[in-house]
Design an enzyme around this catalytic site. Structure first.
Site, short mmCIF file in Angstrom:
data_model
loop_
_atom_site.label_atom_id
_atom_site.label_comp_id
_atom_site.label_asym_id
_atom_site.label_seq_id
_atom_site.Cartn_x
_atom_site.Cartn_y
_atom_site.Cartn_z
CD GLU A 191 0.62 -0.21 4.86
OE1 GLU A 191 1.26 -0.75 3.77
OE2 GLU A 191 1.17 -0.54 6.05
CD GLU A 381 -1.20 -4.42 7.07
OE1 GLU A 381 -0.05 -4.20 7.34
OE2 GLU A 381 -2.13 -4.28 6.44
C1 BG6 Z 1 1.70 -3.39 5.10
C2 BG6 Z 1 0.96 -4.04 3.91
O1 BG6 Z 1 2.49 -2.66 4.26
O2 BG6 Z 1 2.71 -4.43 5.63
C3 BG6 Z 1 0.78 -5.63 3.96
O3 BG6 Z 1 -0.61 -3.42 4.19
C4 BG6 Z 1 2.26 -6.22 4.39
O4 BG6 Z 1 0.17 -6.17 2.75
C5 BG6 Z 1 2.79 -5.69 5.60
O5 BG6 Z 1 2.43 -7.38 4.02
C6 BG6 Z 1 4.20 -6.13 5.85
O6 BG6 Z 1 5.21 -5.91 4.65
P1 BG6 Z 1 6.07 -6.99 4.07
O7 BG6 Z 1 6.43 -6.56 3.02
O8 BG6 Z 1 6.81 -7.38 5.07
O9 BG6 Z 1 4.85 -7.95 3.75
#
Ligand code: BG6
Length: 483
Positions: A191, A381
């Site tokens: 990211e 993701e």
């Molecule tokens: C992304 C990241 O921002 O979102 C992850 O690459 C992160 O590391 C994921 O865990 C979800 O966000 P969060 O804050 O709910 O864990």
């Protein structure tokens, strides 16, 4: 890649036969063992759970010493450092074709600037990748996922300094050589655009009072770009089979209304993020940065060799997608739920953490990225952070997660029918882990429940959630059986 006009247009485009289904985690949110076998401290190790967390993540806190009275979730996380074999076995049981994780820079180079790596770190990741190989799981490996060595933050100001480029390239080269033959798919920086929104966790930046934050951030971004390009060049030289991706925190901005100024605001918010991918895919700064930098009083310090180096561009574009965003000409009211500020969208439901749920937004984002770059995409993701509870029968019924993933997989497949080339899909996350934004364990994303709470208490026991069997059947049916 285009299709020939002579091709029959009767059959819709579909997911390729070698499409990579799987799930993702990161080192800092799962491994724990934060000082084991010589590991050094990284930025995430000094970000506590609790009220000081955000200030530190934003780079607004200069005192970064570990406070013995605070709780630091990365220190133990879910102990993947010791449980990787049984965890990967569970992933194999779901039928994973790909497993995304990251390497902790500070396991290989505890301070970040050593010339020779810590062999214990190399051995650990070799063992992880060999475990994947045992099950025919392709590793997809991020070199830097929100964890910059603290020693480099303290001594040279992290990515403010051009010296970071050599340190990162040495680390990247070490990884490409040490794991050659085991890892083919690499992402340089997780990211990358989050550097703008969460500068300390994104790039180890801590601001001094009175300085131009934008100038610091874009200068750091420049160093990151050159480092990423040099790593890409090296990866291709070391093994031409290596495939290198950039990684965007994705999700398009919608204009709040059709007022032209709202449309213009949304376009600019998108550009703020896509700027990073524009450079990494096109190999040069886009023309709009001329005006942007002038108006933000930014003068980049560059080297004459940078222009040529940036031309070593990525092979594919990876991205995360959780939610779409919304912008207007008056961004006064913002949703506090995410570091990327966005207006609430009245047409969309929200997760328990206030993130808009918008499967069509994924299809829109994929079409935006593919139209703009014409490079294969990789959705690395996507998932729902939610509270899961273990019932009296010992089961975890995570139907909301199944509904979320089903709707997003349908949208993803529609984007493929639209013409988007997609290499694979790794959900966030394969297994419950520490949330990056809040440091919580109760914000769960996995198919596998981990018995740990926000204070780090719990047995660490793993339980297959309802979504475990569901995703197994999704993979086995190549995305056809989503019931
Ligand atoms: C992304 C990241 O921002 O979102 C992850 O690459 C992160 O590391 C994921 O865990 C979800 O966000 P969060 O804050 O709910 O864990």
């Amino acid at each position: 890649m285009s299709i020939s006009p002579s091709r029959e247009f009767e059959e819709p485009l579909t997911l390729s036969a070698n499409f990579l289904w799987g799930g993702a985690i990161s080192a800092n949110q799962s491994e724990g063992a934060y000082r084991a076998d010589g590991k050094g401290l990284s930025t995430v190790d000094v970000i506590p759970h609790g009220e000081n967390r955000l200030k530190i993540k934003l780079g607004l806190e200069e005192n970064l010493a570990i406070d013995p009275s605070a709780y630091y979730p990365s220190h133990e996380a879910i102990d993947f450092y010791h449980t990787y074999k049984s965890d990967i076995k569970l992933m194999a049981e779901m039928g994973f074709k790909v497993f995304r994780t990251s390497i902790a820079w500070t396991r290989l180079f505890p301070k970040g600037d050593e010339t020779k790596p810590n062999q214990k770190g190399i051995e650990f990741y070799r063992a992880v990748f060999e475990e994947c190989q045992k099950y025919d799981i392709e590793p997809l490996v991020t070199l830097c996922h929100f964890d910059t060595p603290m020693y480099l933050v303290e001594t040279i100001g992290s990515w403010r300094s051009r010296k970071m480029i050599d340190h990162f390239v040495n680390y990247a080269k070490t990884c490409f050589e040490a794991f050659d033959g085991l890892v083919k798919y690499w992402l340089t920086f997780n990211e990358i655009n989050i550097l703008l929104h969460s500068p300390f966790s994104g790039a180890g930046l801590v601001f001094k009072s009175g300085e131009n934050h934008d100038a610091v951030k874009y200068q750091a971004a420049h160093h990151v770009f050159v480092a990423s390009s040099r790593a890409t060049k090296l990866a291709h030289e070391i093994n031409p089979d290596n495939q290198i991706g950039c990684m965007l925190a994705g999700g398009d901005f919608y204009p709040e209304t059709c007022h032209p100024e709202d449309v213009w605001a949304a376009l600019n918010k998108d550009r703020e993020n896509l700027f990073f991918i524009d450079v990494q895919v096109r190999g040069a700064y886009p023309r709009y940065t001329n005006r942007l930098f002038r108006e933000k009083h930014i003068t980049l310090q560059t080297d004459p060799t940078d222009t040529e180096m940036l031309q070593h561009t990525v092979d594919f574009v990876s991205f995360s997608y959780y939610a779409s965003r919304c912008a207007s000409r008056q961004m006064t009211q913002s949703s506090e739920a995410n570091v990327v500020k966005s207006l609430p969208n009245p047409y969309l439901k929200k997760s328990e953490w206030g993130w808009a749920i918008d499967p069509l937004g994924l299809r829109i984002a994929m079409n935006t990225l593919y139209d703009r770059y014409q490079k294969p995409l990789f959705l690395v993701e996507n998932g729902l952070g939610a509270v899961d509870t273990v019932g009296t029968d010992g089961q975890v019924q995570d139907d909301d997660r199944i509904d979320y993933l089903r709707a997003h997989i349908i949208a993803m497949k529609e984007a493929v029918v639209d013409g988007v080339e997609l290499l694979g899909y790794t959900t966030w996350s394969a297994i419950d882990l520490v949330a990056a934004s809040t440091g919580e364990m109760r914000k769960r994303y996995g198919f596998i429940y981990v018995d740990k709470d926000d204070a780090g208490q719990g047995t660490g026991k793993r339980i297959k959630k309802k979504s475990f069997a569901w995703y197994k059947q999704v993979i086995a049916s190549h995305g056809e059986n989503l019931n």
